[in-house]
Scaffold this motif. Structure first.
Motif, PDB file in Angstrom:
ATOM      1  N   PRO A  65       0.832  -1.204   0.000  1.00  0.00           N
ATOM      2  CA  PRO A  65       0.000   0.000   0.000  1.00  0.00           C
ATOM      3  C   PRO A  65       0.865   1.252   0.000  1.00  0.00           C
ATOM      4  N   SER A 304      -4.409   6.227   6.603  1.00  0.00           N
ATOM      5  CA  SER A 304      -4.953   6.275   5.244  1.00  0.00           C
ATOM      6  C   SER A 304      -3.911   5.828   4.221  1.00  0.00           C
ATOM      7  N   SER A 305      -2.627   6.115   4.476  1.00  0.00           N
ATOM      8  CA  SER A 305      -1.559   5.726   3.550  1.00  0.00           C
ATOM      9  C   SER A 305      -1.397   4.216   3.490  1.00  0.00           C
ATOM     10  N   SER A 308      -4.015   2.489   1.529  1.00  0.00           N
ATOM     11  CA  SER A 308      -4.140   2.977   0.160  1.00  0.00           C
ATOM     12  C   SER A 308      -3.738   1.919  -0.853  1.00  0.00           C
ATOM     13  N   TYR A 315      -7.370   6.310  -3.393  1.00  0.00           N
ATOM     14  CA  TYR A 315      -6.970   7.020  -2.179  1.00  0.00           C
ATOM     15  C   TYR A 315      -7.894   8.194  -1.899  1.00  0.00           C
ATOM     16  N   VAL A 318     -10.609   7.062   0.202  1.00  0.00           N
ATOM     17  CA  VAL A 318     -10.133   6.841   1.570  1.00  0.00           C
ATOM     18  C   VAL A 318     -10.001   8.174   2.299  1.00  0.00           C
ATOM     19  N   ALA A 319      -9.424   9.171   1.611  1.00  0.00           N
ATOM     20  CA  ALA A 319      -9.242  10.492   2.211  1.00  0.00           C
ATOM     21  C   ALA A 319     -10.584  11.145   2.549  1.00  0.00           C
ATOM     22  N   LEU A 350      -1.444  10.568  -3.497  1.00  0.00           N
ATOM     23  CA  LEU A 350      -1.407  10.412  -2.042  1.00  0.00           C
ATOM     24  C   LEU A 350      -0.609  11.553  -1.398  1.00  0.00           C
ATOM     25  N   SER A 384       3.163  11.074   4.471  1.00  0.00           N
ATOM     26  CA  SER A 384       2.906  10.256   3.281  1.00  0.00           C
ATOM     27  C   SER A 384       4.166   9.540   2.808  1.00  0.00           C
ATOM     28  N   SER A 388       4.670   5.367   3.100  1.00  0.00           N
ATOM     29  CA  SER A 388       4.897   4.587   1.878  1.00  0.00           C
ATOM     30  C   SER A 388       6.277   3.935   1.891  1.00  0.00           C
TER      31      SER A 388
END
Length: 492
Positions: A65, A304-305, A308, A315, A318-319, A350, A384, A388
């Motif tokens: 993700p 949320s990241s 994703s 995304y 999700v946001a 993202l 973010s 990631s």
């Protein structure tokens, strides 16, 4: 002698960072579209990593993700230059899009509409340039398969075409201007999931039993996604659960057959995770000290990241749930200002979204203070990148432990045709987006497609006939697009 080696290392490292920074500025089209762009710069033109190493990073990023291109750059930087290169590479690729997004939000009320128009025109040409590189990625994938054997080439063609047919529906509807939902419309994530199930369960041994079980489950799953019938959701979830169980069993079976996992020390991975945490802390402390909703924003940003999956468009949904429904950001600001910007500008959706939400949150909390908005935006950006990059390093460590297993070798072997099929769909999506951008500017559909076709064809000639590098392709795309686009607007 050592001094010369150090200078050469610095020169190559600087070149890699410059290449990734350039990609960050021209990265229209989303994460998957940048795979061939990064490969051409880092593998083909600079030879900083091998194609095999690049494919491994693409495979790991595809099942992790977060922001796909930033994860790939993380892996490349780590391979070539260690922990420092890992963070620098991710920053170079992610920072341009986030910076431009925040700058546009700051200047939104003062920015002349003509500048936005030129950016939109420019996005048409850059998308056509990226479409050319997507074509090259697919051509190269089939050429490599053909060089190995005719049988592998045939299988690669079938895989590429099958993936394309499963994923291209929405893009074709967009180009043709059709309403409704295509009969078959799998997402990239769904295709990757189905592909991994097939490989993990069958080990590419297509005997009658394997074909019956895997084929039945996959066809049933596709039918659930394509048709409406009673208890469809329950059946779909049951099929997904069955595929997960069988995939895990296939992986366990591979471990039992091939022996124990490769012994890899976790020390390096722990150092990488510590570096990401330190990176996040340094960039986010000023915003955290301000207080307010910042800690909650960063916590939800990290969550949320790591949730994703499915690309940038996924995304945004999700946001919406994380930040709009919770009241952290107003719906009007999210959909009225931020969403149009992140879809228009280059870079990871993202990273741009979290940076933009951070700016709007900080600006609102401080009653209009731009500096506070920028500090919270920086914290959102750091969140973010850290999420990631950190998750990618963890998944890469797990993959490294088990990559000697036959089933993972099969995944590495067939990931390129699968990715190539999804990239052809991305190419059609870029054409559809160009039509949408042109319509917004007041251009006829055939004019938008005409400009796209001219830039696309020009890049093919530059790439295959004149053998020019990316820099020349980008320069010509920008120049010709601005000329054609502005002439077309004058004639409207």
């Amino acid at each position: 002698m050592k001094e010369k080696e150090n200078k050469k290392s610095f020169k190559s490292e600087f070149g890699m960072m410059l290449a990734l920074l350039k990609i960050g500025f021209i990265g229209f089209g989303g994460g998957s579209a940048l795979i061939p762009v990064i490969e051409k710069e880092v593998v083909e033109e600079r030879s900083l990593v091998t194609e095999e190493e690049f494919d491994k990073d693409v495979l790991v990023a595809s099942i992790t993700p977060g922001a796909l291109p930033m994860e790939i750059s993380t892996g490349l930087g780590k391979r070539a230059y260690g922990v420092g290169g890992m963070i620098a590479s991710a920053l170079m690729l992610a920072f341009p899009g986030a910076l431009i997004t925040v700058a546009m939000l700051v200047a939104m009320s003062r920015l002349h509409s003509g500048i936005l128009t030129q950016i939109e025109i420019l996005s048409i040409g850059i998308s056509a340039f990226i479409a050319c590189l997507l074509t090259e990625y697919s051509r190269k994938t089939l050429a490599e398969a053909r060089a190995e054997s005719k049988g592998r080439w045939k299988r690669a063609v079938v895989i590429l075409a099958g993936v394309f047919l499963l994923t291209c529906g929405k893009a074709i509807y967009g180009i043709l201007g059709l309403e409704g939902t295509p009969l078959v419309h799998l997402s990239t994530l769904q295709v990757l999931g189905v592909s991994m199930f097939g490989i993990l369960y069958t080990h590419c041994k297509f005997n009658p039993k394997n074909l019956a079980i895997s084929g039945g489950l996959i066809l049933g799953y596709i039918a659930c996604l394509s048709f409406d019938f009673p208890y469809e959701q329950y059946i779909c979830n049951g099929l997904k659960f069955a595929m997960i169980i069988l995939a895990v069993w296939g992986l366990v079976r591979s471990i039992l057959e091939d022996g124990q996992k490769k012994k890899v020390s976790p020390k390096k991975m722990l150092q990488e995770e510590a570096a990401w945490i330190l990176f996040f802390v340094v960039l986010s402390v000023p915003a955290i000290l301000y207080g307010g909703n910042v800690p909650e924003f960063l916590g939800q940003g990290f969550l949320s990241s790591i949730l994703s999956f499915g690309g940038g468009d996924a995304y945004l949904s999700v946001a919406d749930g994380m930040f709009v429904n919770s009241g952290i950001i107003e719906k009007a600001d999210f959909y009225g200002h931020l969403v149009p910007l992140v879809n228009l500008l280059p870079g990871s959706i993202l990273c741009k979204t979290l940076s933009g939400i951070g700016y709007l949150l900080g600006f609102e909390m401080s009653s209009g203070n731009i500096l506070t908005g920028c500090l919270v935006a920086l914290a959102g950006f750091a969140c973010s990148v850290m999420a990631s990059g950190g998750v990618f390093c963890l998944v890469a460590y797990i993959y490294e432990c088990f990559e000697s297993l036959r089933v993972f070798r099969l995944l590495s072997r067939w990931i390129r045709p699968i990715i190539a099929g999804t990239l052809l769909t991305v190419m059609l999506s870029l054409f559809a987006q160009n039509i949408s951008t042109g319509t917004k500017l007041g251009l006829q559909v055939f004019v938008s497609l005409g400009i796209t076709a001219v830039i696309y064809g020009m890049n093919l000639v530059l790439l295959y006939v004149l053998k020019k590098k990316n820099g020349m392709l980008i320069f010509c795309s920008i120049a010709v697009t601005l000329i054609l686009g502005n002439v077309a607007l004058m004639l409207v």
